[in-house]
Design an enzyme around this catalytic site. Structure first.
Site, mmCIF file in Angstrom:
data_model
loop_
_atom_site.group_PDB
_atom_site.id
_atom_site.type_symbol
_atom_site.label_atom_id
_atom_site.label_comp_id
_atom_site.label_asym_id
_atom_site.label_seq_id
_atom_site.Cartn_x
_atom_site.Cartn_y
_atom_site.Cartn_z
ATOM 1 N N TRP A 10 0.807 -1.214 0.000
ATOM 2 C CA TRP A 10 0.000 0.000 0.000
ATOM 3 C C TRP A 10 0.844 1.271 0.000
ATOM 4 C CZ3 TRP A 10 -4.644 -0.818 3.935
ATOM 5 C CH2 TRP A 10 -5.432 -1.882 3.483
ATOM 6 N N LYS A 11 2.111 1.173 0.368
ATOM 7 C CA LYS A 11 3.013 2.330 0.487
ATOM 8 C C LYS A 11 2.408 3.337 1.477
ATOM 9 C CE LYS A 11 5.032 1.339 -3.974
ATOM 10 N NZ LYS A 11 5.703 1.860 -5.173
ATOM 11 N N HIS A 96 12.926 -2.403 -0.048
ATOM 12 C CA HIS A 96 12.246 -1.804 -1.196
ATOM 13 C C HIS A 96 13.092 -0.667 -1.757
ATOM 14 C CE1 HIS A 96 9.237 0.266 -3.620
ATOM 15 N NE2 HIS A 96 8.557 -0.865 -3.610
ATOM 16 N N GLY A 173 5.877 2.577 -10.862
ATOM 17 C CA GLY A 173 5.064 3.780 -10.923
ATOM 18 C C GLY A 173 5.269 4.605 -12.176
ATOM 19 N N SER A 213 5.007 -2.075 -12.055
ATOM 20 C CA SER A 213 3.866 -1.777 -12.931
ATOM 21 C C SER A 213 3.168 -3.044 -13.418
ATOM 22 C CB SER A 213 4.300 -0.899 -14.116
ATOM 23 O OG SER A 213 4.748 0.353 -13.659
#
Length: 252
Positions: A10-11, A96, A173, A213
């Site tokens: 979810w970041k 990450h 992203g 993505s």
């Protein structure tokens, strides 16, 4: 035997109330289904204690997006692996690319985080991957091999407990995606260096996820590669219809 996995990241998104609503919606979407993969949602720390008891643990695992490299003590603002585990969460994303780039996480720091996560019964989802300049210089294998040093200090027994996630940083992203051929090529390389270190059996049993993505329209093609065992999903994890579309790629 290695597992197929779709893990959402979810970041830094969703208030507590929004996160609870999203988790409930996903839980309902999977209520009458038996996914052909393990489903995990990794949420901001504030959601963990609320979301974990809400979801059907038989279908949805819950994890954090990070943990501290210290066990406890005077480290203002940090959240330890023990604290994460105390919420009922079972997983933690470590390494990450955003943590490496924005917060200076090094091989040594990540080595500590991985060890603390394992010591507290958490399954690390350990991320590796190259930036655009490294890909254009054809250095992706070299970069990924260096990043793997954070986990190559583990015993074979401990290494066998982790999940790997390859994320081409240039595809996160940006709307760009590694081609299925590019994804397979580097996933196969990652599996080969695991085999060199720990042997073929452990390598064959290690899940390696693709993160970059990934969306419903390309998930099936990516996941059809023999060394791509699922995805670490960012933006698409924030919309249940998209996330479920990726989960369903394993049912097609």
């Amino acid at each position: 035997m290695r597992k197929n996995i779709v893990a959402g990241n979810w970041k830094m998104n969703k208030t507590l109330q929004e996160g609870i609503a999203l988790a409930k919606e996903l839980n309902e979407a999977l209520a009458n289904e038996k996914p052909n993969c393990d489903v995990i949602i990794c949420t901001p720390f504030i959601h963990l204690a609320s979301v974990t008891p809400l979801v059907d643990a038989a279908k949805i695992g819950v994890g954090a997006e990070n943990c501290a490299d210290k066990a406890s003590g005077a480290y203002t603002g940090e959240v330890s692996a023990e604290m994460v585990a105390s919420t009922g969460a079972k997983y933690v994303i470590l390494g990450h690319s955003e943590r490496r780039a924005y917060y200076g996480e090094t091989v040594a720091i990540l080595e500590e985080k991985v060890k603390l996560a394992l010591a507290n019964g958490l399954t690390p989802i350990f991320c590796i991957g190259e930036v655009l300049e490294e890909r254009e210089a054809n250095k992706q294998n070299e970069v990924v091999a260096a990043q793997m040093e954070s986990v190559f200090s583990l015993s074979a027994e401990d290494f066998s407990k982790i999940i790997l996630a390859y994320e081409p940083v240039w595809a996160i992203g940006t709307g760009k995606t590694a081609s299925p051929e590019q994804a397979q090529e580097i996933h196969a390389f990652i599996r080969s260096i695991v085999a060199d270190k720990y042997g073929k059996e452990i390598a064959d049993n290690t899940s390696i996820l693709y993160g970059g993505s990934c969306k419903p329209s390309n998930a099936k093609e990516l996941f059809s590669n023999p060394d791509v065992d699922g995805g670490l999903i960012g933006g698409a994890a924030l919309k249940v219809s998209d996330f479920k579309g990726i989960i369903d790629a394993f049912n097609a």
